[in-house]
Design a protein around this motif. Sequence first.
Motif, short mmCIF file in Angstrom:
data_model
loop_
_atom_site.label_atom_id
_atom_site.label_comp_id
_atom_site.label_asym_id
_atom_site.label_seq_id
_atom_site.Cartn_x
_atom_site.Cartn_y
_atom_site.Cartn_z
N PRO A 171 21.92 27.11 42.33
CA PRO A 171 23.34 27.52 42.39
C PRO A 171 23.76 28.13 41.06
O PRO A 171 23.41 27.62 39.98
CB PRO A 171 24.08 26.22 42.66
N VAL A 172 24.48 29.23 41.11
CA VAL A 172 24.93 29.90 39.89
C VAL A 172 26.40 30.28 40.03
O VAL A 172 26.93 30.42 41.13
CB VAL A 172 24.09 31.17 39.60
N LYS A 173 27.03 30.43 38.89
CA LYS A 173 28.40 30.93 38.84
C LYS A 173 28.36 32.45 38.75
O LYS A 173 27.69 33.00 37.87
CB LYS A 173 29.15 30.34 37.63
N LEU A 174 29.07 33.09 39.66
CA LEU A 174 29.11 34.54 39.70
C LEU A 174 30.48 35.03 39.27
O LEU A 174 31.50 34.54 39.74
CB LEU A 174 28.80 35.03 41.12
N GLN A 175 30.49 35.99 38.35
CA GLN A 175 31.74 36.63 37.95
C GLN A 175 31.65 38.12 38.26
O GLN A 175 30.73 38.81 37.80
CB GLN A 175 32.03 36.44 36.46
N ILE A 176 32.60 38.59 39.04
CA ILE A 176 32.69 40.01 39.35
C ILE A 176 33.81 40.60 38.51
O ILE A 176 34.96 40.15 38.58
CB ILE A 176 32.95 40.23 40.85
N ARG A 177 33.45 41.58 37.67
CA ARG A 177 34.41 42.17 36.74
C ARG A 177 34.66 43.64 37.09
O ARG A 177 33.75 44.35 37.50
CB ARG A 177 33.91 42.04 35.31
N GLY A 178 35.91 44.03 36.94
CA GLY A 178 36.27 45.42 37.13
C GLY A 178 37.33 45.83 36.12
O GLY A 178 37.55 45.13 35.12
N ASP A 179 37.98 46.93 36.36
CA ASP A 179 38.98 47.44 35.44
C ASP A 179 40.22 46.55 35.47
O ASP A 179 41.04 46.65 36.39
CB ASP A 179 39.33 48.89 35.82
N GLY A 180 40.33 45.65 34.51
CA GLY A 180 41.50 44.80 34.38
C GLY A 180 41.49 43.56 35.25
O GLY A 180 42.53 42.90 35.37
N VAL A 213 21.93 38.50 34.62
CA VAL A 213 21.85 37.11 34.17
C VAL A 213 22.39 37.00 32.75
O VAL A 213 21.96 37.73 31.85
CB VAL A 213 20.41 36.60 34.23
N GLU A 214 23.33 36.08 32.54
CA GLU A 214 23.90 35.83 31.22
C GLU A 214 23.13 34.71 30.53
O GLU A 214 22.40 33.94 31.16
CB GLU A 214 25.38 35.45 31.34
N ALA A 215 23.30 34.59 29.20
CA ALA A 215 22.56 33.60 28.42
C ALA A 215 22.90 32.17 28.83
O ALA A 215 22.06 31.26 28.69
CB ALA A 215 22.84 33.79 26.93
N ASP A 216 24.11 31.93 29.35
CA ASP A 216 24.51 30.58 29.73
C ASP A 216 24.07 30.20 31.15
O ASP A 216 24.40 29.13 31.65
CB ASP A 216 26.04 30.41 29.60
N GLY A 217 23.32 31.07 31.83
CA GLY A 217 22.84 30.78 33.16
C GLY A 217 23.73 31.27 34.28
O GLY A 217 23.39 31.14 35.46
N SER A 218 24.88 31.84 33.94
CA SER A 218 25.74 32.45 34.96
C SER A 218 25.25 33.88 35.23
O SER A 218 24.37 34.39 34.53
CB SER A 218 27.19 32.46 34.51
#
Length: 224
Positions: A171-180, A213-218
Amino acid sequence: MKQIILASLWLLPLPLWAATQDSRQMEQVANQFLQSQHGQDGYGYQLKWQPRKPAMPACGQPLQAAWPAGNARPQQSVLLTCAAQGWSLSLPVLASELQLVLVTTRLMRAGEVLQADDIKLAPVNNRSQLSQGIRDQTLLLGQMVRSTLPPGTMLTASQVRSPFVVKMNQPVKLQIRGDGFAVNSDATALGNAAAGERVNVRVANGKVISALVEADGSVSVQLP
């Protein structure tokens, strides 16, 4: 007082001892010691040829060999000692600098991460392999071995990789980023990956997307 007899005294007239120590045995003990020390300080050693052989009182117990105290590397001599007779003899040695690379100190299984105790510098006899070897341990510490490696294996860049911070079905934390904006959600990794690599993840609605993949596992997705 313990008698210290240096190699420089060999040219003096031989005393009339009842029995003398076999010089071939002295050389054998010294050579065995030099072989045991091969490469430990970055040098190989061999006894220097002497025109005169030393004549010492026969020793009633096994001779002991060691480096003289306080010598700086490379060593210049090896010290033979007979405790039973109270004598020591310094034999000159020739030193040759060795080509050293990092090797494994134990069996390393695929997926294990290299720690300081897992590697050591060792001489390489095959010069054609020298260019592939690694001398700087900072390039290996914290790296993961790709396959099982026996003790004494010379380590190369192709045998290691960055360790996985995301693993299959994790299981991982997913962050979806966009403009603002940024949206966080849960997902499941569908493969193994290190920080900075991409991995497929399955989100709650069953859709599979590629994420970084980010360094913190997310993991993260950057929308245009």
